[in-house]
Design a protein around this motif. Structure first.
Motif, PDB file in Angstrom:
ATOM      1  N   SER A   6       5.956   4.344   0.695  1.00  0.00           N
ATOM      2  CA  SER A   6       5.089   3.190   0.456  1.00  0.00           C
ATOM      3  C   SER A   6       5.524   2.010   1.306  1.00  0.00           C
ATOM      4  CB  SER A   6       5.109   2.799  -1.032  1.00  0.00           C
ATOM      5  OG  SER A   6       6.333   2.187  -1.370  1.00  0.00           O
ATOM      6  N   SER A   7       4.625   1.029   1.396  1.00  0.00           N
ATOM      7  CA  SER A   7       4.938  -0.242   2.040  1.00  0.00           C
ATOM      8  C   SER A   7       4.960  -1.316   0.971  1.00  0.00           C
ATOM      9  CB  SER A   7       3.882  -0.581   3.101  1.00  0.00           C
ATOM     10  OG  SER A   7       4.153  -1.845   3.680  1.00  0.00           O
ATOM     11  N   HIS A   8       6.106  -1.949   0.820  1.00  0.00           N
ATOM     12  CA  HIS A   8       6.259  -3.044  -0.142  1.00  0.00           C
ATOM     13  C   HIS A   8       7.366  -3.960   0.352  1.00  0.00           C
ATOM     14  CE1 HIS A   8       8.758   0.408  -1.623  1.00  0.00           C
ATOM     15  NE2 HIS A   8       9.689  -0.538  -1.507  1.00  0.00           N
ATOM     16  N   THR A   9       7.510  -5.089  -0.294  1.00  0.00           N
ATOM     17  CA  THR A   9       8.587  -6.018   0.042  1.00  0.00           C
ATOM     18  C   THR A   9       9.283  -6.410  -1.264  1.00  0.00           C
ATOM     19  OG1 THR A   9       7.421  -8.132  -0.163  1.00  0.00           O
ATOM     20  CG2 THR A   9       7.074  -6.888   1.861  1.00  0.00           C
ATOM     21  N   VAL A  22      12.185 -10.533   1.267  1.00  0.00           N
ATOM     22  CA  VAL A  22      12.802  -9.607   2.222  1.00  0.00           C
ATOM     23  C   VAL A  22      11.710  -8.717   2.805  1.00  0.00           C
ATOM     24  CG1 VAL A  22      14.486  -7.770   2.584  1.00  0.00           C
ATOM     25  CG2 VAL A  22      14.997  -9.628   0.979  1.00  0.00           C
ATOM     26  N   ASP A  23      11.449  -8.903   4.089  1.00  0.00           N
ATOM     27  CA  ASP A  23      10.408  -8.237   4.851  1.00  0.00           C
ATOM     28  C   ASP A  23       9.017  -8.671   4.379  1.00  0.00           C
ATOM     29  OD1 ASP A  23      12.020  -6.919   6.702  1.00  0.00           O
ATOM     30  OD2 ASP A  23      12.285  -5.179   5.418  1.00  0.00           O
ATOM     31  N   THR A  24       8.026  -8.417   5.249  1.00  0.00           N
ATOM     32  CA  THR A  24       6.675  -8.889   4.924  1.00  0.00           C
ATOM     33  C   THR A  24       5.604  -7.826   5.165  1.00  0.00           C
ATOM     34  OG1 THR A  24       6.252  -9.882   7.117  1.00  0.00           O
ATOM     35  CG2 THR A  24       7.333 -11.277   5.468  1.00  0.00           C
ATOM     36  N   GLY A  25       5.986  -6.563   5.241  1.00  0.00           N
ATOM     37  CA  GLY A  25       5.010  -5.492   5.252  1.00  0.00           C
ATOM     38  C   GLY A  25       4.161  -5.425   6.510  1.00  0.00           C
ATOM     39  N   ILE A  26       2.957  -4.887   6.356  1.00  0.00           N
ATOM     40  CA  ILE A  26       2.064  -4.588   7.476  1.00  0.00           C
ATOM     41  C   ILE A  26       1.126  -5.743   7.775  1.00  0.00           C
ATOM     42  CG2 ILE A  26       0.248  -3.020   8.268  1.00  0.00           C
ATOM     43  CD1 ILE A  26       1.534  -0.916   6.293  1.00  0.00           C
ATOM     44  N   GLY A  27       0.643  -6.410   6.747  1.00  0.00           N
ATOM     45  CA  GLY A  27      -0.259  -7.536   6.941  1.00  0.00           C
ATOM     46  C   GLY A  27      -1.721  -7.135   6.926  1.00  0.00           C
ATOM     47  N   THR A  43       0.840  -1.191   0.000  1.00  0.00           N
ATOM     48  CA  THR A  43       0.000   0.000   0.000  1.00  0.00           C
ATOM     49  C   THR A  43       0.876   1.244   0.000  1.00  0.00           C
ATOM     50  OG1 THR A  43      -1.844   1.112   1.130  1.00  0.00           O
ATOM     51  CG2 THR A  43      -0.156   0.130   2.522  1.00  0.00           C
ATOM     52  N   LEU A  44       0.390   2.310  -0.641  1.00  0.00           N
ATOM     53  CA  LEU A  44       1.018   3.610  -0.467  1.00  0.00           C
ATOM     54  C   LEU A  44       0.642   4.133   0.907  1.00  0.00           C
ATOM     55  CD1 LEU A  44       0.364   5.233  -3.969  1.00  0.00           C
ATOM     56  CD2 LEU A  44       2.526   4.345  -3.096  1.00  0.00           C
ATOM     57  N   LEU A  45       1.577   4.791   1.558  1.00  0.00           N
ATOM     58  CA  LEU A  45       1.322   5.319   2.896  1.00  0.00           C
ATOM     59  C   LEU A  45       0.723   6.718   2.783  1.00  0.00           C
ATOM     60  CD1 LEU A  45       4.568   4.007   4.609  1.00  0.00           C
ATOM     61  CD2 LEU A  45       2.268   3.013   4.683  1.00  0.00           C
TER      62      LEU A  45
END
Length: 294
Positions: free
Chosen positions: A58-61, A73-78, A19-21
């Motif tokens: 933004s939130s992405h992986t 690499v990383d798994t974001g907010i969920g 998602t875009l923040l």
């Protein structure tokens, strides 16, 4: 549904969007990055900031295949998680569909690298399954640094952070999928072409991820760099840096090693185009963005 991707030698690195923040994120997260400072860098607009000087994040992986290992690499907010931050609370994004569309079904992922144990980097570690938070990637090893793990194990957590650990971190440990690694100051090779780099400051045990294929190199930042405005202003820190002085030292050191090389920098919160090369500029640095492969 096509995921943006970049080529690093023989590797393909996919950005998996969550998602875009919201616009309020920038002034909260990087309060020293004022509109006046942003206005001094034309190259930040329009991709990395709007014309009013508000930062975009933004939130992405990132996902890639290295040999026979499929790595995230990383798994974001969920999704569906109770969060204090309204922008992260009870999300319903198509992140998992995007990951699958890129060719990475949850069962096929072999490794999840957690750059650090913050809410917006561990959320898709788990998903709701029959009333419990079960590992999203049941066949993967989840990696974090021992310094990071030990720090939070001894930390007097406020309720919101404890909630996050209970729904997104502890279930991984309880399932026997967690690997806690000693990452020395010079880094740790965990596979040919895959190296973990200690990048302390934002959190004590944060790591960045270095990829090497032939003569080509890339670094995935984690949160040692949140936004491209920190290239010309490495002194700008995040309001949630645990050790701001160390965070700045880490940022300057990483940027100096990448500057004027062919290395590609992938920002974990950089909005599209997300990746680029670091150039020396006016006594500091700037980003030369690189669009995804067509």
């Amino acid at each position: 549904m096509t995921s943006p991707s970049w080529t690093v030698g023989d590797l393909t690195v996919h950005r998996i969007d969550e998602t875009l923040l919201p616009p309020a994120t920038g002034p909260w997260l990087l309060p020293s990055a004022t509109p006046e400072i942003v206005a001094g860098h034309d190259w930040l607009r329009p991709d990395f900031a709007n014309h009013e000087g508000v930062l975009s994040l933004s939130s992405h992986t990132f996902a890639f295949t290295l040999g026979d290992r499929r790595i995230l690499v990383d798994t974001g907010i969920g999704n569906g998680k109770t969060r204090e931050n309204p922008a992260w609370h009870d999300l319903r994004t198509d992140y998992l569909d995007r990951l699958i569309a890129a060719g990475y079904t949850p069962e096929s992922v072999d490794m999840v690298i957690m750059t650090h144990l913050h809410t917006d980097h561990v959320g898709w570690n788990t998903r709701a399954t029959e009333g419990i938070w079960a590992p999203t990637f049941p066949n993967a090893r989840y990696l974090t640094s021992r310094t990071e793990w030990d720090f939070w194990a001894a930390y007097d957590m406020e309720p919101a952070r404890r909630q996050m650990f209970e729904d997104s971190v502890y279930p991984i440990e309880q399932a026997g999928l967690l690997d806690v690694l000693d990452v020395p100051t010079h880094g740790l090779d965990i596979a040919p072409g895959l190296r973990l780099l200690p990048t302390p400051g934002h959190t004590p045990g944060q790591i960045a991820v270095q990829l090497t294929s032939g003569a080509h190199t890339a670094v995935i930042t984690g949160d040692c760099i949140h936004h491209p405005v920190q290239l010309p202003h490495p002194e700008i820190g995040s309001c949630v840096d645990i050790d701001p002085t160390q965070a700045e030292i880490t940022r300057r050191t990483l940027l100096s090693t990448l500057a004027d090389t062919n290395a590609l920098l992938f920002g974990t919160h950089f909005p599209p185009p997300t990746a680029g090369r670091v150039l020396s500029h006016a006594g500091a640095y700037r980003l030369a963005p690189l669009d995804p492969d067509a």
